[in-house]
Design an enzyme around this catalytic site. Structure first.
Site, PDB file in Angstrom:
ATOM      1  N   HIS A  83      -8.047   1.273  -4.487  1.00 37.25           N
ATOM      2  CA  HIS A  83      -9.060   1.051  -3.446  1.00 37.25           C
ATOM      3  C   HIS A  83      -9.714   2.387  -3.129  1.00 37.25           C
ATOM      4  CE1 HIS A  83      -9.703  -0.098   1.109  1.00 37.25           C
ATOM      5  NE2 HIS A  83     -10.840   0.014   0.453  1.00 37.25           N
ATOM      6  N   MET A 142      -8.936   8.279  -0.357  1.00 37.79           N
ATOM      7  CA  MET A 142      -9.886   8.603   0.729  1.00 37.79           C
ATOM      8  C   MET A 142     -10.395  10.020   0.565  1.00 37.79           C
ATOM      9  SD  MET A 142      -7.687   7.204   3.928  1.00 37.79           S
ATOM     10  CE  MET A 142      -6.844   5.613   3.864  1.00 37.79           C
ATOM     11  N   ASP A 192      -4.633   3.726  -2.107  1.00 36.44           N
ATOM     12  CA  ASP A 192      -5.763   4.031  -1.224  1.00 36.44           C
ATOM     13  C   ASP A 192      -6.233   5.456  -1.427  1.00 36.44           C
ATOM     14  OD1 ASP A 192      -6.147   1.657   0.484  1.00 36.44           O
ATOM     15  OD2 ASP A 192      -4.071   2.033   1.072  1.00 36.44           O
ATOM     16  N   ASP A 227      -7.128  -6.552   3.409  1.00 35.75           N
ATOM     17  CA  ASP A 227      -6.451  -5.265   3.593  1.00 35.75           C
ATOM     18  C   ASP A 227      -6.544  -4.793   5.038  1.00 35.75           C
ATOM     19  OD1 ASP A 227      -5.450  -2.691   3.312  1.00 35.75           O
ATOM     20  OD2 ASP A 227      -7.037  -1.997   1.961  1.00 35.75           O
ATOM     21  N   MET A 282     -11.990  -5.847   4.244  1.00 34.69           N
ATOM     22  CA  MET A 282     -11.258  -4.943   5.133  1.00 34.69           C
ATOM     23  C   MET A 282     -11.080  -5.627   6.481  1.00 34.69           C
ATOM     24  SD  MET A 282     -10.315  -2.393   3.438  1.00 34.69           S
ATOM     25  CE  MET A 282      -9.505  -1.621   4.849  1.00 34.69           C
ATOM     26  N   SER A 327       0.833  -1.208   0.000  1.00 38.12           N
ATOM     27  CA  SER A 327       0.000   0.000   0.000  1.00 38.12           C
ATOM     28  C   SER A 327       0.866   1.256   0.000  1.00 38.12           C
ATOM     29  CB  SER A 327      -0.917   0.010   1.219  1.00 38.12           C
ATOM     30  OG  SER A 327      -1.505   1.294   1.316  1.00 38.12           O
ATOM     31  N   MET A 357     -12.043   4.674  -1.170  1.00 35.13           N
ATOM     32  CA  MET A 357     -12.813   4.869   0.063  1.00 35.13           C
ATOM     33  C   MET A 357     -13.475   6.233  -0.066  1.00 35.13           C
ATOM     34  SD  MET A 357      -9.950   3.262   2.578  1.00 35.13           S
ATOM     35  CE  MET A 357      -8.698   3.372   1.300  1.00 35.13           C
ATOM     36  N   HIS A 368      -0.937  -1.197  -4.399  1.00 34.49           N
ATOM     37  CA  HIS A 368      -2.238  -0.812  -3.832  1.00 34.49           C
ATOM     38  C   HIS A 368      -2.290   0.698  -3.610  1.00 34.49           C
ATOM     39  CE1 HIS A 368      -5.917  -1.887  -1.569  1.00 34.49           C
ATOM     40  NE2 HIS A 368      -5.562  -0.960  -0.681  1.00 34.49           N
TER      41      HIS A 368
HETATM   42  C1  DX5 Z   1      -6.657   1.425   5.230  1.00 36.03           C
HETATM   43  C2  DX5 Z   1      -6.128   1.144   3.847  1.00 36.03           C
HETATM   44  C3  DX5 Z   1      -5.025   0.167   3.823  1.00 36.03           C
HETATM   45  C4  DX5 Z   1      -3.789   0.552   4.586  1.00 36.03           C
HETATM   46  C5  DX5 Z   1      -3.200  -0.716   5.132  1.00 36.03           C
HETATM   47  O1  DX5 Z   1      -7.862   2.097   5.121  1.00 36.03           O
HETATM   48  O2  DX5 Z   1      -7.156   0.639   3.016  1.00 36.03           O
HETATM   49  O3  DX5 Z   1      -4.693  -0.214   2.495  1.00 36.03           O
HETATM   50  O4  DX5 Z   1      -2.831   1.222   3.820  1.00 36.03           O
HETATM   51  O5  DX5 Z   1      -2.173  -0.404   5.997  1.00 36.03           O
HETATM   52  P1  DX5 Z   1      -1.507  -1.483   6.969  1.00 36.03           P
HETATM   53  O6  DX5 Z   1      -0.959  -2.582   6.133  1.00 36.03           O
HETATM   54  O7  DX5 Z   1      -0.451  -0.675   7.654  1.00 36.03           O
HETATM   55  O8  DX5 Z   1      -2.580  -1.956   7.906  1.00 36.03           O
HETATM   56 ZN    ZN Z   2      -6.577  -0.216   1.028  1.00 32.33          ZN
END
Ligand code: DX5
Ligand code: ZN
Length: 216
Positions: free
Chosen positions: A66, A37, A35, A175, A137, A8, A68, A33
């Site tokens: 991903h 948000m 993320d 994840d 998740m 990620s 969010m 990956h």
């Molecule tokens: C959290 C993200 C993850 C995050 C995971 O909302 O979707 O992808 O980066 O981080 P770790 O591996 O540190 O839990």
């Molecule tokens: Zn993620």
């Protein structure tokens, strides 16, 4: 059994995004990956299209995006144009699941759907045949560095069972809170792809950590 690691980029050094992406590009990780948000679906804001550009430029690996964000159907096309190979949105984030799936497909990417820890696998019963990937998740979405929620293992097993029963072949991705310590358990529960942020980028040797997870 397929085993994929998707580091990620949320845990990468944004001042050295090209360097960190190239490190993943050299590594045994097959996916990257990303993320996204929006501060509405989750209580945090990460990054969007402009930050995807240098990542896409620095690697040919699979970009696993991903989302969010609320109303993902409004933006999925732009993520595909920015280079996403998989676009995953949240079951809880839209009233138009069908429209979102179609928009991703029409834009030319593979479709993923994600569920938060409180959402049961059975919510996806009628959707599974329409997607390429289900993202479980294993922490509350929003932040890296949280602990793996153990109940996620049962959810992975439930999804693997539903996949067998329906004769489907979507990928199960997990994840949150994953490291070499629990990677074997998560793979063995039926997942093929594991996301890891802090475990990879916080390791003294991230490339070795990725191999440790694959061989766990
Ligand atoms: C959290 C993200 C993850 C995050 C995971 O909302 O979707 O992808 O980066 O981080 P770790 O591996 O540190 O839990
Ligand atoms: Zn993620």
């Amino acid at each position: 059994m397929t085993r994929i690691i998707s580091p990620s980029m949320l845990s990468a050094d944004f001042g050295n995004l090209e360097r960190d992406t190239k490190m993943i590009d050299r590594s045994a990780a097959e996916w990257v990956h990303i993320d996204v948000m929006d501060g509405v679906f989750v209580p945090n804001i990460s990054f969007g299209f402009p930050v995807m550009k240098p990542i896409r430029k620095a690697t040919n690996k699979v970009l696993d995006v991903h989302l969010m964000i609320v109303e993902p159907e409004k933006y999925v096309r732009r993520f595909v144009e920015a280079g996403a190979d998989y676009v995953t949105f949240h079951y809880e984030a839209t009233d138009d699941i069908e429209g979102c799936i179609n928009a991703i497909r029409e834009a030319g990417a593979k479709v993923g759907i994600s569920i938060k820890p409180a959402t049961n696998a059975t919510a996806l019963t009628d959707i599974l045949s329409k997607v390429d990937l289900v993202l479980v998740m294993s922490v509350e979405p929003g932040f890296g560095g949280q602990s793996f929620i153990d109940g996620s293992l049962d959810k992975i097993r439930d999804l693997a069972k539903m996949r067998r029963e329906q004769g489907l072949d979507f990928i199960i991705e997990v994840d949150g809170g994953i490291s070499a310590k629990n990677a074997a358990e998560v793979f063995n529960a039926g997942a093929e792809a594991l996301v890891a942020g802090s475990a990879v980028f916080g390791a003294a040797d991230p490339e070795a950590e990725i191999i440790n997870m694959l061989k766990a």
